[in-house]
Write a protein that holds these residues in place. Structure first.
Motif, short mmCIF file in Angstrom:
data_model
loop_
_atom_site.label_atom_id
_atom_site.label_comp_id
_atom_site.label_asym_id
_atom_site.label_seq_id
_atom_site.Cartn_x
_atom_site.Cartn_y
_atom_site.Cartn_z
N LYS A 62 -4.62 -0.95 1.23
CA LYS A 62 -4.97 -1.19 2.64
C LYS A 62 -3.84 -0.76 3.57
O LYS A 62 -4.05 0.03 4.51
CB LYS A 62 -5.27 -2.69 2.88
N THR A 63 -2.65 -1.27 3.26
CA THR A 63 -1.52 -0.97 4.12
C THR A 63 -1.21 0.52 4.11
O THR A 63 -0.96 1.14 5.15
CB THR A 63 -0.29 -1.80 3.68
N SER A 64 -1.30 1.11 2.92
CA SER A 64 -1.03 2.55 2.81
C SER A 64 -2.00 3.37 3.65
O SER A 64 -1.62 4.37 4.27
CB SER A 64 -1.13 3.00 1.35
N VAL A 94 5.67 0.59 1.26
CA VAL A 94 4.99 -0.05 2.39
C VAL A 94 5.25 -1.55 2.37
O VAL A 94 5.47 -2.13 1.30
CB VAL A 94 3.46 0.20 2.35
N PRO A 95 5.23 -2.18 3.54
CA PRO A 95 5.34 -3.64 3.57
C PRO A 95 4.04 -4.25 3.04
O PRO A 95 3.06 -3.55 2.81
CB PRO A 95 5.52 -3.95 5.05
N TYR A 96 4.04 -5.58 2.84
CA TYR A 96 2.79 -6.23 2.43
C TYR A 96 1.70 -6.01 3.48
O TYR A 96 0.55 -5.78 3.16
CB TYR A 96 3.01 -7.75 2.28
N ARG A 97 2.13 -6.10 4.72
CA ARG A 97 1.11 -6.06 5.77
C ARG A 97 1.61 -5.21 6.93
O ARG A 97 2.73 -5.38 7.39
CB ARG A 97 0.83 -7.49 6.26
N ALA A 98 0.76 -4.28 7.39
CA ALA A 98 1.14 -3.45 8.54
C ALA A 98 0.97 -4.25 9.82
O ALA A 98 0.09 -5.11 9.91
CB ALA A 98 0.24 -2.21 8.58
N VAL A 154 -6.29 -3.73 12.16
CA VAL A 154 -5.64 -4.97 11.71
C VAL A 154 -5.63 -5.00 10.18
O VAL A 154 -6.66 -4.83 9.54
CB VAL A 154 -6.40 -6.19 12.26
N ASP A 155 -4.44 -5.23 9.62
CA ASP A 155 -4.27 -5.29 8.17
C ASP A 155 -4.35 -6.74 7.72
O ASP A 155 -4.22 -7.67 8.52
CB ASP A 155 -2.87 -4.71 7.85
N TYR A 156 -4.61 -6.93 6.41
CA TYR A 156 -4.60 -8.28 5.86
C TYR A 156 -3.80 -8.27 4.56
O TYR A 156 -3.88 -7.32 3.78
CB TYR A 156 -6.04 -8.75 5.59
N SER A 157 -3.02 -9.34 4.37
CA SER A 157 -2.28 -9.47 3.11
C SER A 157 -2.35 -10.92 2.65
O SER A 157 -1.97 -11.83 3.36
CB SER A 157 -0.83 -9.04 3.33
MG MG Z 1 -0.85 -4.58 2.14
#
Ligand code: MG
Ligand code: GDP
Length: 632
Positions: A17-19, A33-37, A56-59
């Motif tokens: 997702k983040t990628s 990448v971080p856990y969440r953008a 919106v990203d989700y982690s």
């Molecule tokens: Mg992520």
């Protein structure tokens, strides 16, 4: 149009997702990448649909369930991401994510879903075989797409689809199970076809198609493109193209094709242009554009609107008899969600021998609707597509709001062309005959005894008053005199006395003075003799006089109209001049006979549409119409 679009990405950890978000933003694959953008906002001008878009990203590692639920309820579209090389992540789409989203969104506000298969660079085969059954099972899934954050494959497409799912949802348009357009969509497109079929021959010819294209997309179709479109239809349908034009079937087929090919924004553009909202209902903003009508002002259709209505009549009067048969009338109102004119309309406007509404009657009814209920008029014009076909900003541009009647009286002239005339008279004195004769009929109708003790201001508000008595009934003038004394002695509204049933022997009225003497004392023109009991058409002179008085209301008459000097006489002469004689014969007339069963029946009211000055054109429209017909 929507203000912005909020896209949320969910899915199992490590599916990318983040990628995906980072790849979109930097246009290269991020190795770390971080856990969440961070939430990003794409400004309107760099998105394909020109709406600001939030991604919106989700982690799971960084967010609580509560936070996730909140994000779900805020989102306009949700991308459920799985990894094509990870079976569990696919299974979780149906076992976990779809139910979770359903639980956290409003039942009524459908949030479209997009299934995103990431990491397509890692496998040879496609995941579509597994995904298609899921798509068929859940109608909220708008589309699915396979992509790779690593190869940057289908990344911008993914976000474009997401945006499109919000702005141009397929849900209301198309039923994937039946592989066909939904009934409401067919209904809307059918109405659009009928409005655009300017000559009503059931075919959109090149001119009509070009006009349609210009109104919807602001650009004309290249001649070749036009041919290509028709060829596509020809290839697939044998009755989609007829006489080198598009039939309704072909038109609907074309839109089904657009939708099936994922180009449903084309269909939406058309629908929106013709006033439809997301639920395929006509927008309130479209049907009721703002129009300010101050008190004591009236509303009339302007020249442009009359021309438009004339063209609508023309296109539906297929047999060219200048009247609308019940079938033609039904066809005309086919673009309405309901039949606006009941059978009573036929009793209030001009009809032909068969009782069908004539051209004159048709325009009269429009005049009346505009006068009495302008909101309804705006709505009706909206159904007919006035703003689109007449290329106006809205229906409101077809309406003239007249100035305050008080100013008219002050300035001693009026800009109005529609006048209201109230008719008073005792029971059986001949009011109905008088009104119906106005429509060119010799018909007598039953009337209820009017109780004038209860006349409200609204009942009394009018441009001219007719007081009708029966020359053969010695007690009938008394009623007129009473009404006059009670309501109109000091009013500025001009009054005229009608001596009805003038074919019968005149009997002396049981009143203090004769009607003629009464008129003289109160500075009214002498009683006007009238009968509808003639072999010939009843005289229409009276109506011209009424119109003149309504137009020159200050001329509360001071003479018996033989002086040739007073305004009334001058107006009469003017109206009798040759040109106007011709126009006058085509005076638009509307009669509103309140239902006799109605207990509050107090007066009869009719409308005169004057044919002098700026509106001569609209009246002459009738003549022009005839000329046009002859040429065909
Ligand atoms: Mg992520
Ligand atoms: P998230 O937890 O869903 O946000 O997933 P991440 O974006 O953190 O990615 C998880 C792992 O998958 C990382 O090691 C990424 O480098 C890798 N990854 C992400 N997208 C792709 C892709 O399209 N192809 C390949 N081969 N690896 C990817």
């Amino acid at each position: 149009m929507r203000k912005d679009v909020r896209i949320l990405l969910v899915g199992e950890p490590k599916v990318g997702k983040t990628s995906l978000i980072m790849s979109l933003v930097s246009e290269e694959f991020p190795n770390v990448v971080p856990y969440r953008a961070e939430e990003i906002t794409i400004p309107a001008d760099v998105t394909p649909e020109r709406v600001p878009t939030h991604i919106v990203d989700y982690s799971e590692a960084e967010q609580t369930d509560e936070q996730l639920f909140q994000e779900i309820s805020k989102a306009n579209v949700i991308c459920i991401v799985y990894s094509v090389n990870n079976k569990t992540s696919i299974e979780k789409v149906t076992s976990h994510w779809i139910p979770l989203i359903t639980e956290n969104t409003d039942k009524d506000s459908r949030v479209p879903l997009i299934l995103v298969g990431n990491k397509s660079d890692l496998v040879e085969h496609s995941s579509m075989e597994t995904i298609l059954p899921i798509m068929n099972q859940y109608s909220e899934i708008e589309t699915c797409v396979e992509c790779s954050a690593k190869n940057l494959k289908n990344i911008s497409e993914l976000f474009y689809y997401a945006q499109k799912a919000v702005l141009h949802p397929t849900g209301p348009l198309y039923c994937p199970e039946k592989k066909d357009m939904k009934p409401l969509c067919v209904k809307a497109l059918t109405r659009i076809f009928k409005v655009s079929d300017l000559d009503n021959d059931g075919i959109l010819n090149d001119n009509e198609l070009n006009f349609f294209q210009r109104t919807c997309f602001n650009t004309p179709l290249e001649p070749q493109a036009l041919e290509d479109v028709k060829n596509v239809v020809r290839k697939n349908l044998n009755d989609g193209v007829c006489d080198n034009g598009l039939t309704l079937k072909g038109f609907l087929f074309l839109h089904t094709l657009f939708i099936q090919r994922g180009r449903h924004e084309t269909t939406w553009t058309v629908l929106r242009r013709f006033g439809y909202d997301d639920d395929l209902e006509l927008n309130q903003d479209y049907l009721f554009p703002p129009l300010k009508v101050p008190p004591d002002c009236t509303t009339e259709l302007n020249h442009n609107a009359y021309l438009f209505l004339q063209s609508i009549f023309d296109k539906h009067d297929k047999d060219r008899d200048c009247a609308l048969s019940p079938e033609e009338l039904r066809d005309l109102f086919d673009v309405f969600p309901y039949m606006p004119w009941g059978p009573d309309v036929n009793n209030t406007v001009c009809t032909n021998d068969q009782g069908w509404i004539t051209y004159q009657g048709y325009l009269s009814q429009w005049t009346l609707t505009t006068y009495l209920d302008v909101q309804r008029c705006l709505e009706y014009l909206g159904y007919l597509g006035y703003s689109i076909i007449a290329e106006q900003e809205s229906q409101a541009s077809g309406i003239t709001v007249t100035r305050d009647k008080k100013i008219d009286l002050q300035k001693k002239q009026t800009q109005r062309s529609v006048f209201r005339c109230n008719v008073f008279g005792d029971i059986g004195c001949g009011k109905s005959g008088f009104l119906q004769a106005f429509l060119g009929r010799n018909l007598m109708l039953h009337e209820v005894f009017p109780d004038f003790d209860y006349l409200s201001d609204a009942d009394l508000a009018c441009d001219i008053v007719c007081l009708v008595y029966d020359v053969s009934n010695p007690y009938s003038f008394d009623y007129c005199a009473k009404v006059f004394k009670q309501y109109f002695t000091d009013s500025k509204t001009p009054c005229m006395i009608i001596a009805a049933k003038s074919d019968l022997p005149e009997i002396k009225q049981m009143y203090g003075c004769s009607p003629l003497e009464f008129c003289r004392r109160h500075r009214m023109p002498p009683p006007q003799s009238f009968t509808c009991n003639t072999a010939a058409a009843p005289s229409r002179d009276i109506y011209t006089k009424l119109t003149t008085m309504a137009m020159y209301p200050h001329a509360r008459l001071r003479c018996m109209c033989t002086c040739n000097r007073c305004t009334f006489c001058l107006c009469q002469n003017f109206l009798n001049s040759e040109l106007l004689q011709m126009v006058r014969a085509k005076l638009f007339a509307v009669v509103l006979r309140r239902h006799v069963s109605q207990a509050d029946l107090t007066t009869s009211t009719f409308w005169l549409r004057a044919s002098v000055g700026a509106t001569v054109f609209a009246v002459l429209g009738f003549t022009m119409y005839r000329v046009l017909l002859k040429q065909r």
